[in-house]
Scaffold this motif. Structure first.
Motif, PDB file in Angstrom:
ATOM      1  N   LEU A  43       0.853  -1.317  -0.010  1.00  0.00           N
ATOM      2  CA  LEU A  43      -0.019   0.101  -0.075  1.00  0.00           C
ATOM      3  C   LEU A  43       1.054   1.251  -0.218  1.00  0.00           C
ATOM      4  O   LEU A  43       0.612   2.321  -0.712  1.00  0.00           O
ATOM      5  CB  LEU A  43      -1.073   0.078   1.214  1.00  0.00           C
ATOM      6  N   ALA A  44       1.905   1.356   0.687  1.00  0.00           N
ATOM      7  CA  ALA A  44       2.975   2.282   0.979  1.00  0.00           C
ATOM      8  C   ALA A  44       3.464   2.663  -0.475  1.00  0.00           C
ATOM      9  O   ALA A  44       3.436   3.665  -0.869  1.00  0.00           O
ATOM     10  CB  ALA A  44       3.966   1.949   1.733  1.00  0.00           C
ATOM     11  N   VAL A  45       3.738   1.744  -1.255  1.00  0.00           N
ATOM     12  CA  VAL A  45       4.511   1.973  -2.640  1.00  0.00           C
ATOM     13  C   VAL A  45       3.198   2.523  -3.327  1.00  0.00           C
ATOM     14  O   VAL A  45       3.642   3.595  -4.331  1.00  0.00           O
ATOM     15  CB  VAL A  45       5.075   0.687  -3.135  1.00  0.00           C
ATOM     16  N   LYS A  46       2.036   2.118  -3.563  1.00  0.00           N
ATOM     17  CA  LYS A  46       1.115   2.336  -4.526  1.00  0.00           C
ATOM     18  C   LYS A  46       0.896   4.064  -4.122  1.00  0.00           C
ATOM     19  O   LYS A  46       0.729   4.592  -5.180  1.00  0.00           O
ATOM     20  CB  LYS A  46      -0.014   1.726  -4.382  1.00  0.00           C
ATOM     21  N   LEU A  47       0.571   4.454  -2.927  1.00  0.00           N
ATOM     22  CA  LEU A  47       0.457   5.685  -2.479  1.00  0.00           C
ATOM     23  C   LEU A  47       1.531   6.625  -2.807  1.00  0.00           C
ATOM     24  O   LEU A  47       1.136   7.734  -2.982  1.00  0.00           O
ATOM     25  CB  LEU A  47      -0.158   5.796  -1.197  1.00  0.00           C
ATOM     26  N   THR A  48       2.578   6.278  -2.632  1.00  0.00           N
ATOM     27  CA  THR A  48       3.767   7.094  -2.778  1.00  0.00           C
ATOM     28  C   THR A  48       3.887   7.408  -4.276  1.00  0.00           C
ATOM     29  O   THR A  48       4.273   8.265  -4.802  1.00  0.00           O
ATOM     30  CB  THR A  48       5.131   6.247  -2.437  1.00  0.00           C
ATOM     31  N   VAL A  49       3.526   6.365  -5.179  1.00  0.00           N
ATOM     32  CA  VAL A  49       3.609   6.831  -6.634  1.00  0.00           C
ATOM     33  C   VAL A  49       2.382   7.832  -6.843  1.00  0.00           C
ATOM     34  O   VAL A  49       2.738   8.533  -7.811  1.00  0.00           O
ATOM     35  CB  VAL A  49       3.286   5.216  -7.416  1.00  0.00           C
ATOM     36  N   VAL A  50       1.145   7.794  -6.234  1.00  0.00           N
ATOM     37  CA  VAL A  50       0.276   8.685  -6.380  1.00  0.00           C
ATOM     38  C   VAL A  50       0.773  10.088  -6.057  1.00  0.00           C
ATOM     39  O   VAL A  50       0.395  11.019  -6.519  1.00  0.00           O
ATOM     40  CB  VAL A  50      -0.921   8.308  -5.443  1.00  0.00           C
ATOM     41  N   SER A  51       1.566  10.218  -4.756  1.00  0.00           N
ATOM     42  CA  SER A  51       1.897  11.342  -4.076  1.00  0.00           C
ATOM     43  C   SER A  51       3.040  12.027  -5.166  1.00  0.00           C
ATOM     44  O   SER A  51       3.177  13.083  -5.347  1.00  0.00           O
ATOM     45  CB  SER A  51       2.679  11.265  -2.826  1.00  0.00           C
ATOM     46  N   LEU A  52       3.892  11.275  -5.674  1.00  0.00           N
ATOM     47  CA  LEU A  52       5.036  11.529  -6.867  1.00  0.00           C
ATOM     48  C   LEU A  52       4.072  12.261  -7.948  1.00  0.00           C
ATOM     49  O   LEU A  52       4.559  13.231  -8.669  1.00  0.00           O
ATOM     50  CB  LEU A  52       5.806  10.495  -7.221  1.00  0.00           C
ATOM     51  N   LEU A  53       2.964  11.713  -8.526  1.00  0.00           N
ATOM     52  CA  LEU A  53       2.342  11.900  -9.416  1.00  0.00           C
ATOM     53  C   LEU A  53       1.618  13.380  -9.215  1.00  0.00           C
ATOM     54  O   LEU A  53       1.699  14.397  -9.946  1.00  0.00           O
ATOM     55  CB  LEU A  53       1.207  11.196  -9.873  1.00  0.00           C
ATOM     56  N   LEU A  54       1.246  13.470  -7.904  1.00  0.00           N
ATOM     57  CA  LEU A  54       0.621  14.837  -7.414  1.00  0.00           C
ATOM     58  C   LEU A  54       1.685  15.861  -7.287  1.00  0.00           C
ATOM     59  O   LEU A  54       1.422  17.179  -7.459  1.00  0.00           O
ATOM     60  CB  LEU A  54       0.061  14.661  -6.080  1.00  0.00           C
ATOM     61  N   ALA A  55       2.810  15.595  -6.994  1.00  0.00           N
ATOM     62  CA  ALA A  55       3.931  16.584  -6.975  1.00  0.00           C
ATOM     63  C   ALA A  55       4.553  17.266  -8.469  1.00  0.00           C
ATOM     64  O   ALA A  55       4.939  18.315  -8.176  1.00  0.00           O
ATOM     65  CB  ALA A  55       5.253  15.804  -6.215  1.00  0.00           C
ATOM     66  N   ILE A  56       4.169  16.498  -9.467  1.00  0.00           N
ATOM     67  CA  ILE A  56       4.755  17.046 -10.445  1.00  0.00           C
ATOM     68  C   ILE A  56       4.280  18.476 -10.794  1.00  0.00           C
ATOM     69  O   ILE A  56       5.054  19.069 -11.431  1.00  0.00           O
ATOM     70  CB  ILE A  56       4.510  15.830 -11.721  1.00  0.00           C
ATOM     71  N   PRO A  57       2.963  18.614 -10.799  1.00  0.00           N
ATOM     72  CA  PRO A  57       2.514  20.057 -11.335  1.00  0.00           C
ATOM     73  C   PRO A  57       2.826  20.804 -10.152  1.00  0.00           C
ATOM     74  O   PRO A  57       3.119  22.029 -10.567  1.00  0.00           O
ATOM     75  CB  PRO A  57       0.766  19.753 -11.104  1.00  0.00           C
ATOM     76  N   VAL A  58       2.879  20.490  -9.104  1.00  0.00           N
ATOM     77  CA  VAL A  58       3.457  21.550  -8.072  1.00  0.00           C
ATOM     78  C   VAL A  58       4.867  22.123  -8.440  1.00  0.00           C
ATOM     79  O   VAL A  58       5.290  23.361  -8.314  1.00  0.00           O
ATOM     80  CB  VAL A  58       3.404  20.871  -6.622  1.00  0.00           C
ATOM     81  N   VAL A  59       5.763  21.366  -8.749  1.00  0.00           N
ATOM     82  CA  VAL A  59       7.230  21.375  -9.043  1.00  0.00           C
ATOM     83  C   VAL A  59       7.312  22.060 -10.339  1.00  0.00           C
ATOM     84  O   VAL A  59       7.862  23.140 -10.403  1.00  0.00           O
ATOM     85  CB  VAL A  59       7.960  20.224  -9.158  1.00  0.00           C
ATOM     86  N   ARG A  60       6.450  21.888 -11.233  1.00  0.00           N
ATOM     87  CA  ARG A  60       6.358  22.367 -12.437  1.00  0.00           C
ATOM     88  C   ARG A  60       5.879  23.887 -12.514  1.00  0.00           C
ATOM     89  O   ARG A  60       6.612  24.841 -13.071  1.00  0.00           O
ATOM     90  CB  ARG A  60       5.486  21.655 -13.444  1.00  0.00           C
ATOM     91  N   GLY A  61       4.954  24.228 -11.479  1.00  0.00           N
ATOM     92  CA  GLY A  61       4.407  25.403 -11.465  1.00  0.00           C
ATOM     93  C   GLY A  61       5.588  26.366 -10.590  1.00  0.00           C
ATOM     94  O   GLY A  61       5.506  27.495 -11.206  1.00  0.00           O
TER      95      GLY A  61
END
Length: 547
Positions: A43-61
């Motif tokens: 579960l930790a691995v799956k949700l970490t992948v989700v958090s990394l995807l969420l972080a992409i727009p933040v970093v790009r902005g």
């Protein structure tokens, strides 16, 4: 609020955007740490992948570049000081009176607008190249005193250091809006993927003879949308602050214009610009661009030059509009105050020295401006209008054929428009008969007594579709009359039996060729659509006189 405080606030808002990004990233990182410490590894691995995807727009902005490129400026024609000495002399004189550095370049545009920019650096601490954008339609519609007030207003933004903060404010706004758009786009893609997954599952169920389930993406993309709402909230806060400043800057620039160019000239210009904007839109739709669908433009130099002709011809029609200031809705996100409020504030000011009788100059002319057309400030207006077309029109537009004059443009574009007519009646006739929707086919349908059956194929309102008999005929007759009239005109135009009278002051008038002048198209159409249809008047109207 002074320029230094505005710069500090712009810096704080920009820093707040980045701080928000760091808070989001820190929250995601903290959640990942907690997952790996206390949650099952899978579960930790799956949700970490989700958090990394969420972080992409933040970093790009956060690392999005906010600079303005050449394509972000209005397209236009640079006005060279050697070519346009009078215009440059006027602008430089006004800059000296305002107490600011003159622009480094003047660009003539095709818009009913004037604007200034400054490519400042380091949050406006270092000045940069200044550009003044001046719409040629303003030169065509304003007198010189009014134009002086418009230019003084724009130069007032320089003297108040309004333009220095533009790059920083624009960068922060672009970063926030870009981040929000990125989150929303990812949410949409996630929802679409979920819908496609469910549809594929239903296809497999159907292949096995099982019933399909309802497709419902549910909360797919919810996290992306939640973060988008978070950034939207901050964007609203930032925009309210910066746009409130922008409205105050407009009031200050208005005061500068009234002081330099005169109260009356400034108020008159503010009243005139909305009128010019409305008239210019009408001119483009009804005149300059009326032949583009058939690949035809006005004569060279007339695409923008014709606007002056329309203003002169319709001067009396436009006169009442100057007293009807736009009734605008005030929004916290408007960058400009309502025009009516700006005019009221200016008209409440005492006369400026340039309008004082003691000046002995008879009004605003004493400020160095006269009542002559602002277009006279250009050395060669006709040449400038022709060159503006080359600078502003797209390559496809420049490649279009040019009409010899305005009457030819009207005639050819009107014939082409009628020839391409595809009305609801055309479609209903083709659907009802299975033949090409020509006048001959329509006359045959009417003569066969099938007119009202044909009318049932037209797009009908619910009320019309429900009634029958005489009530149906009365309700549908106006739509039929419009459709039949259009088909008649198209038929006559195709035989070169129509002519159009061009006018700057009135709508174009269409006339039958002299050999058909004894016929009344309106009466012929009415006879064909009467309770007892009579198509003979239409047939005589459409009969080729050469036969």
């Amino acid at each position: 609020m002074g320029a230094s405080l505005r710069a500090l606030r712009a810096l704080a808002l920009l820093a707040g955007f980045h701080l928000l990004g760091f808070v989001v990233l820190a929250t995601l990182a903290g959640a990942d740490y907690a997952l790996f410490r206390w949650a099952p590894a899978s579960l930790a691995v799956k949700l970490t992948v989700v958090s990394l995807l969420l972080a992409i727009p933040v970093v790009r902005g956060m690392f999005m570049l906010g600079g303005r490129g050449p394509d972000d400026y209005p397209s236009g024609l640079p006005a060279d000081p050697d070519t346009e000495p009078e215009l440059w002399r006027t602008v430089r004189e006004l800059a000296e009176q305002v107490g600011t550095r003159a622009p480094d370049a003047i660009v003539l545009t095709a818009e009913v607008n004037a604007a200034v920019t400054e490519e400042a650096r380091l949050l406006g601490l270092l000045p940069g190249r200044r550009l003044l954008f001046l719409g040629v339609p303003l030169l065509q519609g304003l007198d010189q005193a009014q134009l002086r007030s418009v230019v003084a207003h724009e130069l007032g933004h320089y003297s108040n250091s309004d333009t220095r903060l533009g790059p920083a404010i624009r960068r922060g706004r672009d970063q926030m809006l870009g981040t929000i758009r990125d989150f929303e786009a990812r949410a949409d893609r996630t929802r679409d993927k979920e819908r496609a997954r469910q549809e594929r599952r239903n296809e497999k169920r159907a292949a096995k003879g099982r019933s399909a389930r309802e497709v419902d993406p549910g909360g797919a993309g919810f996290t992306y949308r939640a973060l988008a709402r978070l950034y939207t909230g901050y964007a609203k806060l930032s925009l309210r602050a910066t746009l409130a400043d922008a409205r105050r800057q407009e009031y200050a620039a208005d005061a500068t214009a009234a002081r330099i160019a005169g109260r009356d000239a400034t108020a008159a210009a503010l009243r005139e610009i909305p009128v010019l904007d409305s008239a210019h839109g009408f001119y483009l739709r009804s005149y300059a661009l009326m032949g583009t669908d058939s690949g035809l433009l006005p004569p060279r130099g007339a695409v923008f030059g014709g606007f002056g002709e329309l203003l002169s011809a319709r001067a009396l029609q436009l006169l009442p509009l100057r007293d009807e200031l736009p009734d605008e809705q005030v929004s916290p996100y408007d960058s400009h105050p309502p025009v009516a409020d700006r005019v009221r504030r200016i008209e409440e000011l005492p006369p400026s020295p340039v309008e004082s009788p003691a000046a002995g100059t008879g009004g605003t002319a004493g400020a160095g401006g006269g009542k002559g057309s602002a277009l006279d400030l250009l050395t060669g207006p006709a040449r400038t209008l022709a060159e503006l077309e080359e600078a502003v029109l797209t390559p496809d537009a420049r490649a279009m054929r040019r009409a010899a004059d305005w009457p030819e443009l009207l005639t050819e574009s009107s014939r082409a428009r009628l020839g391409a007519l595809d009305s609801p009646l055309h479609r209903a006739l083709a659907d009802y008969t299975g033949d090409l929707p020509t006048m001959a086919v329509l006359l045959r349908v009417i003569d066969d007594g099938q007119l009202w059956q044909l009318a049932r194929r037209l797009p009908l309102s619910d009320r019309t579709a429900e009634v029958t008999g005489r009530a149906f005929q009365e309700l549908v007759r106006p739509a039929l009359a419009n459709g039949v009239t259009g088909m008649v005109l198209a038929e006559l135009a195709g035989r070169s039996r129509l002519s159009w009278t061009f006018s700057w002051s009135e709508a174009a008038e269409v006339r039958l060729a002299p050999e058909g002048a004894e016929h009344d198209p309106e009466a012929a159409v009415a006879a064909a659509l009467a309770d007892r249809p009579d198509t003979e008047p239409l047939k005589r109207l459409l009969l080729d006189p050469a036969r």
